[in-house]
Scaffold this active site. Sequence first.
Site, PDB file in Angstrom:
ATOM      1  N   PRO A   2      12.943   9.493  -6.965  1.00  8.71           N
ATOM      2  CA  PRO A   2      11.656   9.378  -6.284  1.00  8.71           C
ATOM      3  C   PRO A   2      10.884   8.160  -6.782  1.00  8.71           C
ATOM      4  O   PRO A   2      10.766   7.939  -7.985  1.00  8.71           O
ATOM      5  CB  PRO A   2      10.945  10.682  -6.675  1.00  8.71           C
ATOM      6  N   GLU A   3      10.379   7.367  -5.839  1.00  4.01           N
ATOM      7  CA  GLU A   3       9.613   6.183  -6.184  1.00  4.01           C
ATOM      8  C   GLU A   3       8.162   6.423  -5.825  1.00  4.01           C
ATOM      9  O   GLU A   3       7.773   7.546  -5.502  1.00  4.01           O
ATOM     10  CB  GLU A   3      10.238   4.970  -5.485  1.00  4.01           C
TER      11      GLU A   3
END
Length: 272
Positions: A2-3
Amino acid sequence: MPELPEVEITRRGVAAHLTGQRIAQVAVRHTGLRWPIAANLASVLPQQIIHAVSRRAKYLLMACDHGVLIIHLGMSGSLRVLSEPVAPGKHDHFDLLLANGRLLRFRDPRRFGAILWWPGDDVCQHPLLAGLGPEPLSEQFDGKVLHARTRGRRISIKEALLNQHIVVGIGNIYASEALFHAGISPLTSAGRLGVKRCERLAEAVKVTLLRAIEAGGSSLRDFVDCGGSPGYFQQQYWVYDRTHQACRQCGRPIMKIRQGQRSTFYCANCQR
């Protein structure tokens, strides 16, 4: 992994359910995440109010009465808000049961995430947060800031965008996409970019991240929001994960290289 868009989407989702709520109980099923969960967390958190849920880089920060709960989703972590208790699965390592009956559950198959407790108010002094660069969607980040922070750096501009001391949270996917939209080769030395190209790149970073948030983020493997829904930004990729496919802008094949142990995707014709 996840960014920033995925973490921000998670923050917005859980904040709507957690803000102002009292923690009734904590369940810790597996302490061995990236860093061990504090042994006293199950006794420290109950009866505290969650006053706000914010984000710094890829860290979620839950401000409580006597400290801040820091959560990092790692490579495969996710948070779910459940309206009623559901039997935990193999990878459900941590629960916050609220006084209103709702449940916040942390799931992390690879166990590379983190749940940490910081007593006191100034959480920015935590070793993981101190020294981080500016938020890319804030007023503290623009072309002039990017230009100043890349002076004298010989690393590529792609690697610079992933350096959390230069700017936080962009991540591999969105660095490749932003560089394409800015028309800048990922191989370009960061220190060689002039102010105008830095301004173009900073704007491309902001637009790319905002579009990703609007689309619900990218769901390549594990990511779902707090309600269990995947994101759809992967359907809008211009270069990422499109090796040998035709560039949507010029028709030339998209290239793939390795930079700093990460895959980079770009169009050699459109990006100079």
